[in-house]
Design a protein around this motif. Structure first.
Motif, PDB file in Angstrom:
ATOM      1  N   LEU A  79       0.977  -1.305   0.057  1.00 25.15           N
ATOM      2  CA  LEU A  79       0.153   0.031   0.157  1.00 25.15           C
ATOM      3  C   LEU A  79       0.931   1.258   0.034  1.00 25.15           C
ATOM      4  O   LEU A  79       0.602   1.938  -0.928  1.00 25.15           O
ATOM      5  CB  LEU A  79      -1.024   0.042   1.152  1.00 25.15           C
ATOM      6  N   THR A  80       1.934   1.297   0.823  1.00 23.89           N
ATOM      7  CA  THR A  80       2.979   2.291   0.805  1.00 23.89           C
ATOM      8  C   THR A  80       3.639   2.520  -0.447  1.00 23.89           C
ATOM      9  O   THR A  80       4.022   3.715  -0.990  1.00 23.89           O
ATOM     10  CB  THR A  80       3.891   2.440   2.096  1.00 23.89           C
ATOM     11  N   THR A  89       2.628   1.705  -3.438  1.00 19.16           N
ATOM     12  CA  THR A  89       1.584   2.334  -4.438  1.00 19.16           C
ATOM     13  C   THR A  89       1.682   3.942  -4.538  1.00 19.16           C
ATOM     14  O   THR A  89       1.587   4.550  -5.413  1.00 19.16           O
ATOM     15  CB  THR A  89       0.105   1.761  -4.211  1.00 19.16           C
ATOM     16  N   LEU A  90       1.276   4.345  -3.079  1.00 22.51           N
ATOM     17  CA  LEU A  90       1.065   5.630  -3.001  1.00 22.51           C
ATOM     18  C   LEU A  90       2.424   6.488  -3.272  1.00 22.51           C
ATOM     19  O   LEU A  90       2.449   7.462  -3.803  1.00 22.51           O
ATOM     20  CB  LEU A  90       0.728   6.058  -1.529  1.00 22.51           C
ATOM     21  N   ILE A 137      -1.451   5.051   7.894  1.00 23.91           N
ATOM     22  CA  ILE A 137      -2.322   3.923   7.701  1.00 23.91           C
ATOM     23  C   ILE A 137      -2.701   3.048   8.952  1.00 23.91           C
ATOM     24  O   ILE A 137      -3.713   2.735   9.325  1.00 23.91           O
ATOM     25  CB  ILE A 137      -1.569   3.159   6.944  1.00 23.91           C
ATOM     26  N   THR A 180      -5.203   3.479  -7.572  1.00 21.50           N
ATOM     27  CA  THR A 180      -4.761   3.869  -6.178  1.00 21.50           C
ATOM     28  C   THR A 180      -6.048   3.339  -5.271  1.00 21.50           C
ATOM     29  O   THR A 180      -6.135   3.173  -4.220  1.00 21.50           O
ATOM     30  CB  THR A 180      -4.490   5.279  -6.309  1.00 21.50           C
ATOM     31  N   VAL A 181      -7.281   4.006  -5.963  1.00 20.86           N
ATOM     32  CA  VAL A 181      -8.542   3.869  -5.152  1.00 20.86           C
ATOM     33  C   VAL A 181      -8.832   2.255  -5.040  1.00 20.86           C
ATOM     34  O   VAL A 181      -9.128   2.174  -3.813  1.00 20.86           O
ATOM     35  CB  VAL A 181      -9.525   4.531  -6.134  1.00 20.86           C
ATOM     36  N   LEU A 223      -6.467   1.200  -2.180  1.00 25.42           N
ATOM     37  CA  LEU A 223      -6.766   1.686  -0.910  1.00 25.42           C
ATOM     38  C   LEU A 223      -7.903   0.868  -0.374  1.00 25.42           C
ATOM     39  O   LEU A 223      -7.897   0.383   0.818  1.00 25.42           O
ATOM     40  CB  LEU A 223      -7.276   3.235  -1.035  1.00 25.42           C
ATOM     41  N   PHE A 234      -7.017  -1.969   2.966  1.00 24.69           N
ATOM     42  CA  PHE A 234      -7.627  -1.443   4.028  1.00 24.69           C
ATOM     43  C   PHE A 234      -8.666  -2.843   4.769  1.00 24.69           C
ATOM     44  O   PHE A 234      -8.602  -3.023   5.701  1.00 24.69           O
ATOM     45  CB  PHE A 234      -8.314  -0.166   4.145  1.00 24.69           C
ATOM     46  N   SER A 240       6.151  -0.930   6.411  1.00 27.33           N
ATOM     47  CA  SER A 240       5.776  -0.155   5.231  1.00 27.33           C
ATOM     48  C   SER A 240       7.067   0.390   4.702  1.00 27.33           C
ATOM     49  O   SER A 240       7.351   1.153   3.588  1.00 27.33           O
ATOM     50  CB  SER A 240       5.025   1.255   5.781  1.00 27.33           C
TER      51      SER A 240
END
Length: 453
Positions: free
Chosen positions: A170-171, A173-174, A196, A358-359, A362, A366, A404
């Protein structure tokens, strides 16, 4: 000779990969054959159960059939479906996808048996809460003489249910989407990891009912958005689709894996990534399905069987087709979410792939992060008690921050090793108790035919 931590876990992961193959595929094939495909004939009935047709609010348990499956899928339909598929292609080529499919089919039978047993032999903690999972199946179904095997599972589960992979990807990706400068990457990941962790904490400290409620809302949204996006990519590359399927099937038996080019290595890659994706045979899903509100073990087994079909056969397949259709995978330097992101951007116009993915990431990440905490809590509660088990959430939050900023290879090898160890007690207990499930299934389907419910 000095051996780095990365190399140490890589060697362990490779060795345990063979164990994982034997237990998940070998054990799954035995269960698949032993079932005589009877559960597969009742897919329509499974959907009716999922829709709430047979729900009884006074039944023991905490979650409805739908919430239990949603929570289990929230844990499986996650980064393994977006990032894990890319890793499979990077490590084993297109042929690895075929072996993911094989693992999913046998995984459906495995989940039918493991999750039926989770209801059949569930226990209670010191606070009177209904609990399920391999540790309770072993002690309640096989007896106290087998307690060592249940402890083995719970200890492995403490590692296997950590949120390391999800937090890491996730990290990443961002960081990729916002094109963070390499010099600032560590700081950016650390800040993201802390953020997060705070979001996850607001949900998981609310307990299983809040997790089930949130998962029930997130899962349909995330699956629909992601499927529409991938289908758009496939429409834009429709001429590539037939040749992609041909490539997957031919490469499954002739492909050259970076693990050495051997067919065995290719199969292990597919099985590992499928296990990361649908968790069939690992024992995590039975912990969630074991909390379902029902007195009918077979019902929950049928509902659980839908998990690998949705997760691997549908979502993972579409991800693989999108990556392969883009052509970006050929000679791509990098794997995981970076490859998937590049594939989406290569096909979708105006770099919209970054925004949409990204959406999706997320929501996927999560939902998994929310659910996995319950699995670790269940393992620690079993080993100690419910009061101490609640402290797992603090460890869980801390791991999100640490994961992360560490290397992806280390995370994958650690999680793969833990998964392989979790599969051993899960499959052993399931194979021994499979006749109990088959007997219960015969009675259940007989009652269904005569409308005796």
């Amino acid at each position: 000779m000095y051996l780095s931590i990365d190399a140490f876990f890589s060697n362990i992961s490779t060795g345990l990969g063979i164990v994982q193959l034997l237990f998940l595929v070998g054990g799954g094939l035995i269960l698949f054959t032993y079932s005589r495909l009877i559960p597969f004939r009742y897919m329509g009935h499974a959907i009716a159960i999922l829709r709430g047709k047979y729900d009884k609010h006074d039944s023991p348990g905490d979650l409805s059939h739908y919430e239990a499956l949603s929570s289990a899928i929230a844990a499986t339909v996650g980064m393994g479906n977006i990032s894990g598929v890319a890793i499979a292609i990077a490590m084993g080529g297109p042929g690895a996808i075929f072996w993911m499919w094989v693992s999913a089919f046998v995984g459906m039978a495995t989940k039918f048996f493991t999750c039926s047993l989770a209801i059949m032999y569930r226990g209670k903690d010191e606070e009177g809460n209904t609990k399920g999972g391999p540790m309770y199946v072993i002690t309640e179904g096989l007896g106290k003489n087998w307690k060592g095997l249940s402890i083995f599972f719970a200890l492995a589960g403490l590692i296997g249910t950590l949120p390391a992979f999800q937090a890491n990807q996730l990290t990443q990706t961002l960081v990729d989407v916002f094109e963070v400068n390499k010099a600032n990457e560590f700081t950016a990941k650390l800040i993201l990891g802390i953020s997060i962790a705070i979001i996850v904490a607001t949900v998981i400290f609310g307990g299983i009912k809040r997790i089930g409620s949130v998962a029930g809302k997130l899962v349909p949204i995330m699956v629909v958005v992601y499927l529409l996006t991938v289908l758009t990519i496939l429409v834009l590359k429709i001429e590539e689709v037939p040749s992609i399927f041909s490539l997957i099937f031919t490469d499954a038996f002739t492909g050259k894996s970076v693990l050495g080019g051997a067919l065995g290595a290719l199969i292990i890659t597919g099985v590992k990534r499928a296990a990361f994706s649908n968790e069939a045979g690992l024992g995590t899903a039975p912990m969630m399905h074991g909390t379902a509100k029902t007195n009918e073990p077979i019902r929950e087994g049928l509902v659980a069987m839908l998990g690998p079909a949705i997760d691997t056969l549908l979502v993972c397949t579409l991800t693989a087709l999108a990556i392969l259709a883009s052509g970006i995978w050929k000679g791509f330097e990098g794997d995981g979410i970076t490859m998937t992101l590049a594939a989406f951007n290569a096909v979708l116009p105006f770099n919209s792939g970054s925004i949409i993915l990204t959406v999706c990431v997320l929501i996927f990440a999560f939902s998994t992060l929310f659910t996995y905490s319950f699995y670790g809590y269940s393992c620690l509660s079993y080993l100690t008690n419910a009061k101490i088990g609640k402290y797992y959430n603090y460890i869980y939050i801390l791991v999100i921050i640490i994961a992360s900023v560490i290397k992806l290879d280390f995370v994958i090898n650690l999680m793969d090793s833990a998964y392989a160890l979790m599969a051993i007690p899960t499959i052993i207990s399931t194979l021994i108790l499979a006749p109990k499930v088959k007997k219960a299934a015969t009675i259940y389907f007989q009652k269904l035919k005569t409308n005796s419910f």
